[in-house]
Design a protein around this motif. Structure first.
Motif, mmCIF file in Angstrom:
data_model
loop_
_atom_site.group_PDB
_atom_site.id
_atom_site.type_symbol
_atom_site.label_atom_id
_atom_site.label_comp_id
_atom_site.label_asym_id
_atom_site.label_seq_id
_atom_site.Cartn_x
_atom_site.Cartn_y
_atom_site.Cartn_z
ATOM 1 N N ILE A 20 10.776 3.065 -5.631
ATOM 2 C CA ILE A 20 9.877 2.423 -4.663
ATOM 3 C C ILE A 20 10.450 2.503 -3.250
ATOM 4 C CG2 ILE A 20 8.999 0.157 -3.936
ATOM 5 C CD1 ILE A 20 8.558 -0.403 -6.954
ATOM 6 N N TYR A 21 11.743 2.216 -3.114
ATOM 7 C CA TYR A 21 12.351 2.243 -1.785
ATOM 8 C C TYR A 21 12.387 3.667 -1.211
ATOM 9 C CZ TYR A 21 15.432 1.160 2.094
ATOM 10 O OH TYR A 21 15.955 1.014 3.361
ATOM 11 N N VAL A 22 12.706 4.644 -2.037
ATOM 12 C CA VAL A 22 12.708 6.041 -1.577
ATOM 13 C C VAL A 22 11.291 6.463 -1.183
ATOM 14 C CG1 VAL A 22 13.054 8.440 -2.323
ATOM 15 C CG2 VAL A 22 14.806 6.712 -2.796
ATOM 16 N N ALA A 23 10.296 6.056 -1.956
ATOM 17 C CA ALA A 23 8.902 6.367 -1.605
ATOM 18 C C ALA A 23 8.547 5.746 -0.249
ATOM 19 C CB ALA A 23 7.960 5.868 -2.691
ATOM 20 N N GLY A 29 1.892 7.310 0.986
ATOM 21 C CA GLY A 29 0.594 6.707 1.213
ATOM 22 C C GLY A 29 0.171 5.824 0.050
ATOM 23 N N ALA A 30 1.070 5.654 -0.887
ATOM 24 C CA ALA A 30 0.749 4.865 -2.079
ATOM 25 C C ALA A 30 0.513 3.402 -1.712
ATOM 26 C CB ALA A 30 1.874 4.964 -3.094
ATOM 27 N N TRP A 31 -0.484 2.828 -2.343
ATOM 28 C CA TRP A 31 -0.788 1.427 -2.139
ATOM 29 C C TRP A 31 0.432 0.589 -2.489
ATOM 30 C CZ3 TRP A 31 -1.152 -2.738 -5.594
ATOM 31 C CH2 TRP A 31 -1.718 -3.892 -5.061
ATOM 32 N N LEU A 32 0.634 -0.484 -1.864
ATOM 33 C CA LEU A 32 1.711 -1.451 -2.038
ATOM 34 C C LEU A 32 2.997 -1.009 -1.367
ATOM 35 C CD1 LEU A 32 2.506 -4.212 -3.266
ATOM 36 C CD2 LEU A 32 3.351 -2.977 -5.229
ATOM 37 N N VAL A 33 3.469 0.198 -1.588
ATOM 38 C CA VAL A 33 4.754 0.598 -1.021
ATOM 39 C C VAL A 33 4.617 1.372 0.283
ATOM 40 C CG1 VAL A 33 5.986 0.542 -3.200
ATOM 41 C CG2 VAL A 33 4.921 2.659 -2.457
ATOM 42 N N SER A 34 3.437 1.434 0.842
ATOM 43 C CA SER A 34 3.265 2.126 2.116
ATOM 44 C C SER A 34 3.611 1.213 3.291
ATOM 45 C CB SER A 34 1.837 2.645 2.254
ATOM 46 O OG SER A 34 0.927 1.575 2.200
ATOM 47 N N SER A 35 3.738 -0.090 3.045
ATOM 48 C CA SER A 35 4.077 -1.028 4.114
ATOM 49 C C SER A 35 5.422 -1.701 3.815
ATOM 50 C CB SER A 35 2.995 -2.105 4.242
ATOM 51 O OG SER A 35 3.040 -2.976 3.127
ATOM 52 N N THR A 36 6.023 -2.209 4.861
ATOM 53 C CA THR A 36 7.304 -2.906 4.710
ATOM 54 C C THR A 36 7.132 -4.165 3.864
ATOM 55 O OG1 THR A 36 8.016 -2.071 6.860
ATOM 56 C CG2 THR A 36 9.219 -3.959 5.973
ATOM 57 N N ARG A 37 6.081 -4.916 4.119
ATOM 58 C CA ARG A 37 5.846 -6.147 3.352
ATOM 59 C C ARG A 37 5.578 -5.850 1.877
ATOM 60 N NH1 ARG A 37 2.870 -8.098 8.282
ATOM 61 N NH2 ARG A 37 4.230 -9.726 9.130
ATOM 62 N N GLY A 38 4.795 -4.825 1.616
ATOM 63 C CA GLY A 38 4.504 -4.460 0.230
ATOM 64 C C GLY A 38 5.750 -4.011 -0.511
ATOM 65 N N THR A 39 6.568 -3.195 0.145
ATOM 66 C CA THR A 39 7.802 -2.732 -0.487
ATOM 67 C C THR A 39 8.760 -3.893 -0.699
ATOM 68 O OG1 THR A 39 7.515 -0.584 0.573
ATOM 69 C CG2 THR A 39 9.696 -1.081 -0.296
ATOM 70 N N ALA A 40 8.858 -4.783 0.294
ATOM 71 C CA ALA A 40 9.729 -5.957 0.150
ATOM 72 C C ALA A 40 9.271 -6.832 -1.010
ATOM 73 C CB ALA A 40 9.747 -6.761 1.450
ATOM 74 N N THR A 41 7.971 -6.987 -1.148
ATOM 75 C CA THR A 41 7.436 -7.770 -2.272
ATOM 76 C C THR A 41 7.806 -7.131 -3.605
ATOM 77 O OG1 THR A 41 5.585 -8.531 -0.920
ATOM 78 C CG2 THR A 41 5.331 -8.696 -3.309
ATOM 79 N N ALA A 42 7.630 -5.826 -3.690
ATOM 80 C CA ALA A 42 7.948 -5.125 -4.939
ATOM 81 C C ALA A 42 9.431 -5.212 -5.268
ATOM 82 C CB ALA A 42 7.516 -3.658 -4.836
ATOM 83 N N VAL A 43 10.293 -4.996 -4.263
ATOM 84 C CA VAL A 43 11.742 -5.075 -4.497
ATOM 85 C C VAL A 43 12.140 -6.488 -4.884
ATOM 86 C CG1 VAL A 43 14.012 -4.867 -3.389
ATOM 87 C CG2 VAL A 43 12.281 -3.114 -3.008
ATOM 88 N N LEU A 44 11.581 -7.483 -4.213
ATOM 89 C CA LEU A 44 11.906 -8.876 -4.519
ATOM 90 C C LEU A 44 11.469 -9.252 -5.936
ATOM 91 C CD1 LEU A 44 12.975 -11.634 -3.587
ATOM 92 C CD2 LEU A 44 10.683 -12.106 -2.694
ATOM 93 N N VAL A 45 10.250 -8.902 -6.300
ATOM 94 C CA VAL A 45 9.741 -9.253 -7.631
ATOM 95 C C VAL A 45 10.510 -8.518 -8.726
ATOM 96 C CG1 VAL A 45 7.731 -9.069 -9.157
ATOM 97 C CG2 VAL A 45 7.458 -9.940 -6.837
ATOM 98 N N LEU A 46 10.698 -7.213 -8.554
ATOM 99 C CA LEU A 46 11.438 -6.454 -9.569
ATOM 100 C C LEU A 46 12.895 -6.919 -9.661
ATOM 101 C CD1 LEU A 46 10.060 -2.856 -8.966
ATOM 102 C CD2 LEU A 46 9.679 -4.305 -10.980
#
Length: 144
Positions: A20-23, A29-46
């Protein structure tokens, strides 16, 4: 200790975080990981699910605690606070530097716990004996 199924599952979660972070870094352009907030949410939750919920932090607070265990507990606590603080900043301010700190702290927590599990010898028979052990071994018959 030794590596367990928990370490394997946590490694899968960490692999997902890396992907996710490399993407995110490659401007996906993938949904969720295309923004800083989305990636931070994914990293935090995972990280929370893969690290905190699968972790066995109770093992650090039971029995006698060696100097090495106390130092590891302190370092892990500092890394955890750093990761949480960076996550909050990344989510509120959409700050890419805070996201990088969150990723690095999460990676450091995973590496340190996995190395600790791999290098700490498994407890042998008779370890974990303390002052309460005699209560289980020398049970006196109950008189009613």
């Amino acid at each position: 200790m030794r590596l367990t199924w928990r370490d394997a599952v946590t490694s899968l979660f960490m692999a997902a975080i890396v992907v996710i972070y490399v993407a995110y870094l490659r401007d996906t352009g993938a949904w969720l990981v295309s923004s800083t907030r989305g990636t931070a949410t994914a990293v935090l939750v995972l990280g929370a699910v893969g690290g905190c919920s699968l972790g066995r932090i109770d093992e650090l607070f039971t029995g006698s605690r060696s100097r090495t265990t106390r130092i590891f507990t302190l370092c892990a606590s500092l890394l955890g606070v750093t990761a949480l603080s960076a996550a909050i900043i990344a989510l509120v301010a959409a700050n890419a530097a805070a996201l990088a700190v969150l990723f690095a702290a999460t990676m450091a927590l995973w590496v340190s716990s996995t190395v600790r599990h791999a290098l700490t010898p498994a407890p042998g028979p008779g370890t974990g004996i303390d002052a309460r052990t005699h209560e289980a071994i020398d049970r006196r018959p109950a008189h009613h």
